[in-house]
Design a protein around this motif. Sequence first.
Motif, mmCIF file in Angstrom:
data_model
loop_
_atom_site.group_PDB
_atom_site.id
_atom_site.type_symbol
_atom_site.label_atom_id
_atom_site.label_comp_id
_atom_site.label_asym_id
_atom_site.label_seq_id
_atom_site.Cartn_x
_atom_site.Cartn_y
_atom_site.Cartn_z
ATOM 1 N N PHE A 97 0.832 -1.065 -0.069
ATOM 2 C CA PHE A 97 -0.136 -0.266 -0.111
ATOM 3 C C PHE A 97 0.851 1.214 -0.097
ATOM 4 O O PHE A 97 0.718 2.270 -0.837
ATOM 5 N N HIS A 98 1.843 1.225 0.852
ATOM 6 C CA HIS A 98 2.872 2.386 0.926
ATOM 7 C C HIS A 98 3.575 2.603 -0.343
ATOM 8 O O HIS A 98 3.860 3.792 -0.813
ATOM 9 N N TYR A 99 4.041 1.395 -0.887
ATOM 10 C CA TYR A 99 4.648 1.296 -2.183
ATOM 11 C C TYR A 99 3.560 2.290 -3.267
ATOM 12 O O TYR A 99 4.326 3.243 -4.029
ATOM 13 N N GLU A 100 2.559 1.583 -3.256
ATOM 14 C CA GLU A 100 1.680 1.917 -4.505
ATOM 15 C C GLU A 100 1.376 3.550 -4.474
ATOM 16 O O GLU A 100 1.367 4.597 -5.408
ATOM 17 N N CYS A 101 1.144 4.127 -3.053
ATOM 18 C CA CYS A 101 0.800 5.565 -2.767
ATOM 19 C C CYS A 101 1.991 6.407 -3.220
ATOM 20 O O CYS A 101 1.682 7.563 -4.006
ATOM 21 N N ALA A 102 3.117 5.884 -2.947
ATOM 22 C CA ALA A 102 4.415 6.694 -3.017
ATOM 23 C C ALA A 102 4.528 6.737 -4.580
ATOM 24 O O ALA A 102 5.019 7.707 -5.410
ATOM 25 N N TYR A 103 4.452 5.635 -5.300
ATOM 26 C CA TYR A 103 4.800 5.196 -6.677
ATOM 27 C C TYR A 103 3.689 6.471 -7.608
ATOM 28 O O TYR A 103 4.122 6.722 -8.498
ATOM 29 N N ALA A 104 2.339 6.244 -7.111
ATOM 30 C CA ALA A 104 1.480 7.055 -7.863
ATOM 31 C C ALA A 104 1.531 8.731 -7.500
ATOM 32 O O ALA A 104 1.129 9.192 -8.399
ATOM 33 N N GLY A 105 2.460 9.266 -6.621
ATOM 34 C CA GLY A 105 2.656 10.285 -6.494
ATOM 35 C C GLY A 105 1.725 10.982 -5.501
ATOM 36 O O GLY A 105 1.313 12.154 -5.497
ATOM 37 N N ALA A 106 1.219 10.125 -4.774
ATOM 38 C CA ALA A 106 0.457 10.777 -3.616
ATOM 39 C C ALA A 106 1.540 11.417 -2.499
ATOM 40 O O ALA A 106 2.726 11.122 -2.382
ATOM 41 N N LYS A 273 8.890 5.877 -3.842
ATOM 42 C CA LYS A 273 9.377 7.276 -4.447
ATOM 43 C C LYS A 273 10.571 6.950 -5.163
ATOM 44 O O LYS A 273 10.796 7.546 -6.299
ATOM 45 N N MET A 274 11.438 6.144 -4.995
ATOM 46 C CA MET A 274 12.520 5.834 -5.677
ATOM 47 C C MET A 274 12.380 5.391 -7.100
ATOM 48 O O MET A 274 12.927 5.633 -8.101
ATOM 49 N N ALA A 275 11.426 4.382 -7.258
ATOM 50 C CA ALA A 275 10.845 3.908 -8.339
ATOM 51 C C ALA A 275 10.390 4.923 -9.219
ATOM 52 O O ALA A 275 10.574 4.957 -10.419
ATOM 53 N N ARG A 276 9.649 5.781 -8.678
ATOM 54 C CA ARG A 276 9.056 6.687 -9.293
ATOM 55 C C ARG A 276 10.048 7.703 -10.003
ATOM 56 O O ARG A 276 9.956 8.212 -10.901
ATOM 57 N N LEU A 307 21.253 0.937 -10.300
ATOM 58 C CA LEU A 307 20.314 1.560 -9.429
ATOM 59 C C LEU A 307 19.106 0.735 -9.013
ATOM 60 O O LEU A 307 18.605 0.559 -8.051
ATOM 61 N N LYS A 308 18.552 0.181 -10.271
ATOM 62 C CA LYS A 308 17.360 -0.403 -10.173
ATOM 63 C C LYS A 308 17.641 -1.804 -9.462
ATOM 64 O O LYS A 308 16.792 -2.241 -8.836
ATOM 65 N N VAL A 309 18.874 -2.728 -9.665
ATOM 66 C CA VAL A 309 19.053 -3.840 -8.862
ATOM 67 C C VAL A 309 19.165 -3.391 -7.446
ATOM 68 O O VAL A 309 18.661 -4.282 -6.439
ATOM 69 N N ARG A 310 19.833 -2.428 -7.268
ATOM 70 C CA ARG A 310 19.989 -2.019 -5.546
ATOM 71 C C ARG A 310 18.671 -1.679 -5.072
ATOM 72 O O ARG A 310 18.454 -2.213 -3.778
ATOM 73 N N LEU A 311 17.828 -1.183 -5.700
ATOM 74 C CA LEU A 311 16.335 -1.011 -5.145
ATOM 75 C C LEU A 311 15.593 -2.416 -5.092
ATOM 76 O O LEU A 311 14.965 -2.478 -3.979
#
Length: 407
Positions: A97-106, A273-276, A307-311
Motif C-alpha cells: 500500500f505504501h509503495y503504491e501510494c508513493a509510486y503514484a505520486g501521493a 518514491k525511488m521507483a517513481r 540503481l534498479k538492482v539495488r532498489l
Amino acid sequence: MTGWLPPLYHTTMYGKYDVMREKSQADGDDEFLRRVRGFLRENLPNDLRDAVRYHRAIAPSDHIKWQKILAAQGWATPQWPVEYGGPGWSPARIYRFHYECAYAGAPDQIPFGVKMVAPVLIKYGSEHQKRHYLPRIRDADDWWCQGYSEPGAGSDLASLQLKAKISEDGFVLNGQKTWTTYAQHADMMFCLVRTDMSEAKQHGISFLLVDMKSPGITVRPIVTMDGAHEINEVFFDEVRVPAENLVGRLNEGWTYAKYLLEHERFPLTGTGKMAREIELIQELTSPMMREMQPQKAQAYRSRLAELKVRLALLEVSLERAMAGAVSGDGVGAKASMFKIRSSELAQDINSIAVDLLGIDSLRIGGAYAASPASGMAGYYLNMRKMTIFGGSNEIQRNILAKSFLGL
C-alpha cells in the motif's frame, strides 16, 4: 517475496515479462493491488499528483486533505492494530500500500503523527491519551512535530538538555529544540526532556506531549539551502505542561525514544518514491540519451540498471522485515541498515538525474517554472539531508557495529 514486483520492474526492467505478473500473485493479493490502484486513480487529485511527481511545493492543506481522503476510506493508519482503527492488513499488504501510494505520486503522510507518536501511544500511552489523540491523528485534526534534536544533541540525542522541572500540576520547560520540521504548522509536539540531571544521560529523560499554543513557546524559521522553510528552532521559556501529558513513566523516555526511532528509520514509502524517480529520470532524459555518443549513453544506462538492482534488493529486504515490525517485535538495529541503504540509494538516484539533465537541472522559476525539470535543483539540495537526519549514517554504522559485530 511472493512474486509481487513494483510496476517499475515489470514495465522497464523485465519488459516483455509483464504478462507473468498476474500469474505470480500466489498470495491472492492481485485484487488488493487493483483496489489500491483504482482508489488512487479516482481519489488522488491530478494537480497534487503532478506537484509531487515534479517536486513542486505542497501546502500543509494538501497534506491534510490527502490524510482526510485516506481516513474516509479507512486507510489512513495502515500500521495500526485493528482495535485502534487499523485496517487489519498483513505486513506484505502494508508495504505494498505504501509503495503504491508513493509510486503514484501521493503526498507523504506527515509522519510525526501517524507513523511516529501514534505507535508510542499505542504501546506506552495511557487509555486517556489513546482515546483523545489517536482519532485526532487519524483524521488530521492535529498536526504534530518532533522535539528531539537540540544544538548540542543531534545524533548524540541522549545529550539533550531541555529541562523539565517537576511542578505541583506537571512540568515547567526551559530550553531549546532545533531542526524541528514543520513546527510552524504544528498543534502538538512530542518532546524529549531532561527530568533528572543526576542520572546518566540515557536516563533521566522523559517523553512529553506539548501543546504548541502554550505560552512561552517561540518558533523561529531555519531556511535551508534549497530556499524552503521546513525546519525551525523552538524555544521554551517557562512553558507549562500538565502531568497527564507524560507518556509512560517518568525518566523512562529513552526507551520510548528508541522505539519511535525504529519507526522513523524504517523507510516504508522510500522505495515507491525511488521507483517513481527512476521513471521520471527516464522520461526527462530519453531524448538527450538518443543524442549522446553510444559509449556515454551506455555508461548512463549501466548506472541506471545498477540503481534498479539495488532498489529491488532493498525492497526484498524491507518486505521481509515488515512482519517483525508490524507484529510488535520491531526491527531493532536493522532499522539502521535500512536507513543507510535507502538514504544513500535515494541520493544516488537523484545524483544521476542531475548529471543527465545538466544545465536543465539548475533552471529554477521564471520562464522555467512549468518545466518538468524545474524542481530538480531544489530537490537535489533538499536530498542532502537524507544521510544526516534521523541520526547520521555514521552513527547508524556505529549502531550496527555494536549490535551485530560486538565492537
